[in-house]
Design a protein around this motif. Structure first.
Motif, mmCIF file in Angstrom:
data_model
loop_
_atom_site.group_PDB
_atom_site.id
_atom_site.type_symbol
_atom_site.label_atom_id
_atom_site.label_comp_id
_atom_site.label_asym_id
_atom_site.label_seq_id
_atom_site.Cartn_x
_atom_site.Cartn_y
_atom_site.Cartn_z
ATOM 1 N N SER A 23 0.838 -1.205 0.000
ATOM 2 C CA SER A 23 0.000 0.000 0.000
ATOM 3 C C SER A 23 0.872 1.255 0.000
ATOM 4 O O SER A 23 1.959 1.263 0.564
ATOM 5 N N HIS A 31 -5.104 10.120 -3.708
ATOM 6 C CA HIS A 31 -4.641 8.926 -4.411
ATOM 7 C C HIS A 31 -3.697 9.239 -5.560
ATOM 8 O O HIS A 31 -2.879 8.392 -5.918
ATOM 9 N N GLU A 113 -4.361 2.507 2.492
ATOM 10 C CA GLU A 113 -3.293 3.483 2.281
ATOM 11 C C GLU A 113 -2.932 4.124 3.606
ATOM 12 O O GLU A 113 -3.695 4.104 4.555
#
Length: 135
Positions: A23, A31, A113
Motif C-alpha cells: 500500500s 490517491h 493506504e
C-alpha cells in the motif's frame, strides 16, 4: 495509529489492522499524490501500531520530510472495515430524528493506504522520527 476515539467518533483497533505491504504512503489521502511506501511494521499492540515508511526523493517528498521535521504532519490511515468486524459505539438522533450510529468500533480492517496529513481524524497519531538518507 492508536485505539483512541477519533473526531468521527470511531475507534479502530490496531491489532485488527490488515496491512498491505504494497500500500502507498500518500499526501493528505490524495490517491494521485503518492509519497512513498511502507517498509515494515515496527511494533503493534492493542493500543497502537508503529510503522516505518520510505518517502521518495521528489519535490513533494522533500517538502513532506521538511514538514515532518518541524512537526507539521501526522500519520493517518485509509481503511475498509472487514465484514462483521465493526459495531456501533452508540446512537444519536440525526437532523430528522432518526437514530444513527454515533461512531463505530472497528475490530478488523484492511489498510488501503497510509497518509501524511496536517489534521488526522485521530489526533493522537504522530510521526515519531525522521531519518534522512539518500538511497
Amino acid at each position: 495509529g492508536t485505539n483512541d476515539k477519533d473526531w468521527d467518533g470511531d475507534i479502530v483497533d490496531p491489532m485488527g489492522y490488515d496491512f498491505d505491504m504494497k500500500s502507498p504512503v500518500l499526501w493528505m489521502h490524495a490517491h494521485g499524490m503518492p509519497l512513498g511506501s511502507i517498509k515494515s511494521i515496527v511494533e503493534r499492540d492493542e493500543k497502537k501500531a508503529r510503522c516505518r515508511f520510505k518517502v521518495a526523493d521528489t519535490p513533494l517528498g522533500r517538502d513532506a520530510v521538511k514538514l515532518m521535521q518541524v512537526g507539521a504532519l501526522r500519520k493517518s490511515i485509509g481503511f475498509k472495515p472487514k465484514a462483521n468486524m465493526f459495531k456501533p459505539l452508540g446512537f444519536k438522533k440525526d437532523k430528522d430524528g432518526k437514530e444513527v450510529p454515533s461512531g463505530w468500533h472497528v475490530k478488523g480492517c484492511h489498510i488501503l493506504e497510509n497518509s501524511l496529513v496536517s489534521v488526522p481524524a485521530n489526533m493522537n497519531t504522530e510521526v515519531l522520527s525522521v531519518d534522512v538518507r539518500k538511497s
